[in-house]
Motif scaffolding. Structure first.
Motif, short mmCIF file in Angstrom:
data_model
loop_
_atom_site.label_atom_id
_atom_site.label_comp_id
_atom_site.label_asym_id
_atom_site.label_seq_id
_atom_site.Cartn_x
_atom_site.Cartn_y
_atom_site.Cartn_z
N LYS A 100 12.90 10.04 18.23
CA LYS A 100 13.53 10.00 16.91
C LYS A 100 13.11 8.74 16.17
CE LYS A 100 17.25 12.85 18.54
NZ LYS A 100 18.65 13.01 18.84
N CYS A 101 11.86 8.74 15.75
CA CYS A 101 11.25 7.56 15.15
C CYS A 101 10.09 8.01 14.27
CB CYS A 101 10.75 6.66 16.28
SG CYS A 101 9.75 5.28 15.76
N VAL A 102 9.94 7.39 13.13
CA VAL A 102 8.81 7.69 12.26
C VAL A 102 8.12 6.37 11.93
CG1 VAL A 102 8.07 8.67 10.06
CG2 VAL A 102 10.00 9.67 11.29
N ARG A 103 6.81 6.32 12.12
CA ARG A 103 6.02 5.11 11.88
C ARG A 103 5.04 5.36 10.75
NH1 ARG A 103 1.15 3.02 15.54
NH2 ARG A 103 0.84 0.98 14.61
N TYR A 104 4.99 4.42 9.81
CA TYR A 104 4.04 4.46 8.70
C TYR A 104 3.13 3.25 8.80
CZ TYR A 104 7.31 7.72 6.46
OH TYR A 104 8.13 8.78 6.18
N LEU A 105 1.86 3.44 8.46
CA LEU A 105 0.91 2.33 8.33
C LEU A 105 0.47 2.25 6.88
CD1 LEU A 105 -1.38 2.67 11.49
CD2 LEU A 105 0.57 1.14 11.14
N TRP A 106 0.26 1.03 6.39
CA TRP A 106 -0.20 0.85 5.01
C TRP A 106 -1.69 1.10 4.96
CZ3 TRP A 106 1.71 0.96 0.41
CH2 TRP A 106 0.93 0.54 -0.67
N ASP A 107 -2.11 1.93 4.02
CA ASP A 107 -3.52 2.24 3.80
C ASP A 107 -3.95 1.56 2.50
OD1 ASP A 107 -6.07 3.29 3.80
OD2 ASP A 107 -5.44 5.27 3.10
N ASN A 108 -4.75 0.51 2.61
CA ASN A 108 -5.19 -0.23 1.43
C ASN A 108 -6.05 0.61 0.50
OD1 ASN A 108 -4.02 -2.81 1.60
ND2 ASN A 108 -5.44 -3.38 3.21
N SER A 109 -6.87 1.50 1.06
CA SER A 109 -7.78 2.28 0.21
C SER A 109 -7.02 3.25 -0.70
CB SER A 109 -8.81 3.03 1.05
OG SER A 109 -8.17 3.92 1.93
N SER A 110 -5.96 3.88 -0.18
CA SER A 110 -5.19 4.82 -1.00
C SER A 110 -3.99 4.14 -1.67
CB SER A 110 -4.70 5.99 -0.16
OG SER A 110 -3.75 5.56 0.80
N GLY A 111 -3.61 2.96 -1.17
CA GLY A 111 -2.47 2.25 -1.74
C GLY A 111 -1.14 2.92 -1.43
N THR A 112 -1.05 3.56 -0.25
CA THR A 112 0.18 4.26 0.13
C THR A 112 0.51 4.04 1.60
OG1 THR A 112 -1.04 6.27 0.71
CG2 THR A 112 -0.19 6.14 -1.54
N TRP A 113 1.76 4.31 1.94
CA TRP A 113 2.18 4.34 3.33
C TRP A 113 1.78 5.70 3.89
CZ3 TRP A 113 3.71 0.08 5.70
CH2 TRP A 113 4.33 -0.93 4.97
N VAL A 114 1.11 5.70 5.03
CA VAL A 114 0.65 6.94 5.65
C VAL A 114 1.44 7.15 6.94
CG1 VAL A 114 -1.33 8.14 6.64
CG2 VAL A 114 -1.64 6.65 4.66
N LYS A 115 2.09 8.31 7.01
CA LYS A 115 2.88 8.64 8.20
C LYS A 115 1.95 8.83 9.39
CE LYS A 115 6.51 11.85 9.53
NZ LYS A 115 7.30 12.99 9.06
N GLN A 116 2.26 8.13 10.49
CA GLN A 116 1.40 8.16 11.66
C GLN A 116 1.96 9.01 12.79
OE1 GLN A 116 -1.72 6.43 11.89
NE2 GLN A 116 -1.29 6.48 9.72
#
Length: 194
Positions: free
Chosen positions: A116-132
């Motif tokens: 029960k956990c959701v991790r996001y990484l910041w993507d500099n190229s798209s300028g968004t948080w990407v769900k991992q």
């Protein structure tokens, strides 16, 4: 005799000027290092306070909206708004998770997001948080989230950012992290069972 006194006074004055110069040569580098340290660590402290603010904003939103299907989007937006004082290129990770009694995610650490956990990484190229990784939680189903007043679940928000050091005298980068754990907002008593 007067000539001798004047000569001795002049030599003593020249000697004192030389001593002051030598003392300044020793003290000045120390003072510059202290001033750079104060400047450098005040910037780190500013970014750390911004990180604290971001986790608290995200946790408040997630707690209040946990039963909505878009609570994660609202949480990510709240964290992003709070992190605006830190350049986006320094943003690294964002976690939304069901917290255990110690305030940690189901895996017990911030290296593996499972359950029960959701991790996001910041993507500099798209300028968004990407769900991992991870599974959505809390869900909107009646039995998937316990938010009744007699014992609500806890939700955590974890944020990780980098702070580049300006002078390089104290390292090149400092990693800043914070987590905030908050109990889910209780549902109305009429919808609670037991």
């Amino acid at each position: 005799m007067n000539y001798l006194r004047r000569t001795l006074r002049r030599r003593r004055a020249d000697s004192e000027r030389g001593a002051v110069l030598v003392e300044a040569a020793f003290v000045l580098p120390v003072m510059i290092t202290i001033m750079l340290g104060i400047f450098e660590f005040s910037l780190v402290f500013k970014d750390l306070q911004t990180t604290y603010s971001a986790t608290r904003s995200g946790a408040r939103i997630a707690s209040a909206e946990a039963r909505n299907t878009n609570y994660q989007t609202s949480t990510v937006n709240a964290v992003s708004t709070s992190l605006a004082a830190i350049p986006k290129s320094n943003w690294r990770e964002l976690w939304i998770y069901k917290a255990d009694s110690a305030g940690m995610p189901p895996s017990g650490n911030f290296t593996t997001c499972s359950g029960k956990c959701v991790r996001y990484l910041w993507d500099n190229s798209s300028g968004t948080w990407v769900k991992q990784t991870g599974s959505d939680w809390p869900a909107t189903g009646a039995n998937s989230q316990y938010a009744c007043a007699s014992g609500p679940d806890s939700l955590g928000v974890y944020v990780k950012v980098n702070h580049p050091m300006i002078s390089g005298m104290f390292g090149t980068t400092k990693t800043l992290t914070d987590k905030t754990v908050i109990k889910l907002e209780p549902r109305p008593a009429t919808s609670c069972t037991g």
